[in-house]
Design a protein around this motif. Structure first.
Motif, short mmCIF file in Angstrom:
data_model
loop_
_atom_site.label_atom_id
_atom_site.label_comp_id
_atom_site.label_asym_id
_atom_site.label_seq_id
_atom_site.Cartn_x
_atom_site.Cartn_y
_atom_site.Cartn_z
N LEU A 76 0.85 -1.18 0.00
CA LEU A 76 0.00 0.00 0.00
C LEU A 76 0.88 1.24 0.00
O LEU A 76 1.84 1.32 0.78
CB LEU A 76 -0.91 0.02 1.25
N VAL A 77 0.58 2.17 -0.87
CA VAL A 77 1.21 3.48 -0.87
C VAL A 77 0.13 4.51 -0.53
O VAL A 77 -0.95 4.51 -1.13
CB VAL A 77 1.85 3.82 -2.23
N ILE A 78 0.41 5.35 0.45
CA ILE A 78 -0.49 6.45 0.81
C ILE A 78 0.23 7.74 0.48
O ILE A 78 1.32 7.99 0.98
CB ILE A 78 -0.85 6.41 2.31
N THR A 79 -0.35 8.56 -0.39
CA THR A 79 0.31 9.81 -0.74
C THR A 79 -0.23 10.95 0.10
O THR A 79 -1.45 11.12 0.23
CB THR A 79 0.15 10.14 -2.24
N GLY A 80 0.69 11.73 0.65
CA GLY A 80 0.33 12.93 1.39
C GLY A 80 0.71 14.18 0.64
O GLY A 80 0.77 15.26 1.23
N LEU A 81 0.97 14.05 -0.66
CA LEU A 81 1.36 15.19 -1.48
C LEU A 81 0.14 15.97 -1.95
O LEU A 81 -0.95 15.41 -2.07
CB LEU A 81 2.13 14.69 -2.72
N LYS A 82 0.35 17.25 -2.23
CA LYS A 82 -0.71 18.04 -2.82
C LYS A 82 -0.78 17.74 -4.32
O LYS A 82 0.17 17.21 -4.91
CB LYS A 82 -0.45 19.52 -2.57
N GLY A 83 -1.91 18.10 -4.92
CA GLY A 83 -2.14 17.74 -6.32
C GLY A 83 -1.07 18.23 -7.26
O GLY A 83 -0.70 17.53 -8.21
N HIS A 84 -0.54 19.44 -7.02
CA HIS A 84 0.45 20.00 -7.94
C HIS A 84 1.83 19.39 -7.74
O HIS A 84 2.75 19.69 -8.51
CB HIS A 84 0.51 21.52 -7.78
N GLN A 85 1.99 18.54 -6.74
CA GLN A 85 3.28 17.89 -6.48
C GLN A 85 3.34 16.47 -7.06
O GLN A 85 4.41 15.87 -7.08
CB GLN A 85 3.55 17.83 -4.97
N LEU A 86 2.23 15.95 -7.51
CA LEU A 86 2.16 14.53 -7.85
C LEU A 86 2.91 14.17 -9.13
O LEU A 86 3.54 13.11 -9.19
CB LEU A 86 0.70 14.10 -7.98
N THR A 87 2.84 15.02 -10.14
CA THR A 87 3.48 14.66 -11.42
C THR A 87 4.97 14.42 -11.24
O THR A 87 5.53 13.44 -11.76
CB THR A 87 3.23 15.74 -12.47
N ALA A 88 5.64 15.30 -10.50
CA ALA A 88 7.08 15.14 -10.27
C ALA A 88 7.38 13.87 -9.49
O ALA A 88 8.45 13.27 -9.64
CB ALA A 88 7.64 16.36 -9.54
#
Length: 338
Positions: free
Chosen positions: A81-93
């Motif tokens: 399982l991966v849980i992302t705590g990034l904001k939307g504008h950080q995801l592509t990078a």
């Protein structure tokens, strides 16, 4: 609890919300799971040196969680399982790093404010199923590398802030809502919810996660950019009649766009405004980023509302004005930080 199929969990982006969940998983589940985090900078170094410290609302001492911490996801094995705590504008990078953590059965729970990049995947409400949103996922990087079929949506109602490197403070006893894009109550989502509950996270499952996304966005699309433009706390915004009226205008526009895409918003704008008046002196995440000299989360919160409004023929003049202002604010803030 019966043995969980989820043995390895990585929190990718262990800032305020991600860090809070990582600390609860690591302290609440012991040896049931192996928890790792991807972080960076001084925050990462503090987690490595002294563990991740979590102050829960009203606590007189923090939880202290120790776990593997890295700024290079390639150092970690594939995760269940991966849980992302990034904001939307950080995801592509971050897409290549997240992709490297996936095995054939990995699910990715994404804690996001605003319209998510996967929004139209398996969507039966809008008439736009499988439409990709270029501004949220440039060149389809996330769609291709991660795949919307892996995603579990997550809406967070949890006030949190990184108050020092390696130290997160929660302002309330929050809650998180999970949902499959398809609306199914899958085996995967049940297993994830059960594990998080065991760790002390307040979790519910929604068969209509898009409704929950828009309901939360009614507040974020208004308070986040307005707080950045004014540097005001949420309580101060609501005490200013002109700003409170602007908040109401944005909420009405967001609700209209949501309903044009088939979402059902149970709460009225008037009820939402009344609830907002009860919120204390909270500093929004966008204001936190502005003051820290970080890029602002604009497109998922405001830009996507305006673009989806054009798609469905809804007028959003207040949101469009705020979008123009906060976009320029972000440019000036980044120029000053150089």
């Amino acid at each position: 609890m019966a043995s969980s199929p989820l043995k390895t969990i990585c929190i990718y982006g262990a800032g305020a919300l991600g860090g809070a969940i990582a600390a609860k998983l690591a302290t609440g589940l012991g040896e049931q799971v192996t928890v790792s985090v991807v972080a960076r900078g001084a925050h990462l170094e503090a987690i490595r040196a002294q563990g991740l410290r979590l102050w829960e609302a009203g606590a007189d001492r923090p939880l202290v969680a120790r776990m593997t911490a890295t700024d290079n996801a390639a150092e970690l094995p594939p995760q269940d399982l991966v849980i992302t705590g990034l904001k939307g504008h950080q995801l592509t990078a971050a897409a290549p790093g997240i992709a490297g953590l996936l095995h054939s059965g990995t699910r990715v729970a994404m804690i996001l404010n605003g319209v998510p990049w996967w929004y139209f995947h398996r969507d039966r409400q809008s008439g736009h199923a499988e439409r990709q949103i270029e501004e949220l996922d440039p060149n389809g990087e996330l769609w291709r590398r991660i795949g919307p079929e892996r995603v579990i949506g997550c809406v967070a109602y949890q006030g949190a802030e990184v108050i020092n490197p390696g130290e997160v403070e929660l302002s309330n006893n929050g809650r998180f809502i999970l949902g499959e894009p398809s609306g199914e109550n899958s085996v995967d989502i049940e297993a994830i919810a059960t594990l998080l509950r065991e760790a002390g996270v307040n979790i519910s499952i929604s068969p209509r996660i898009r409704d929950e996304i828009w309901s939360k966005l009614m507040g974020n699309a208004a308070f986040n950019p307005i707080s950045a433009l004014t540097r005001a706390l949420m309580s101060d915004i609501m005490q200013n009649p002109a700003l409170a009226a602007m908040v109401g205008d944005v909420m009405n526009e967001v609700k209209a766009v949501a309903e044009s895409l088939g979402a059902r918003i149970a709460i009225s704008v008037e009820e939402r405004l009344e609830r907002s008046r009860q919120i204390g002196p909270v500093r929004t995440s966008t204001l936190q980023d502005l003051l820290a000299g970080k890029p602002l989360e604009i497109t998922p919160l405001v830009g996507a509302v305006v673009s989806l409004a054009k798609l469905t023929g809804i007028s959003t003049p207040t949101s469009a004005t705020i979008l123009a202002l906060v976009t320029q604010l972000d440019r000036e803030n980044m120029r000053a930080a150089e």
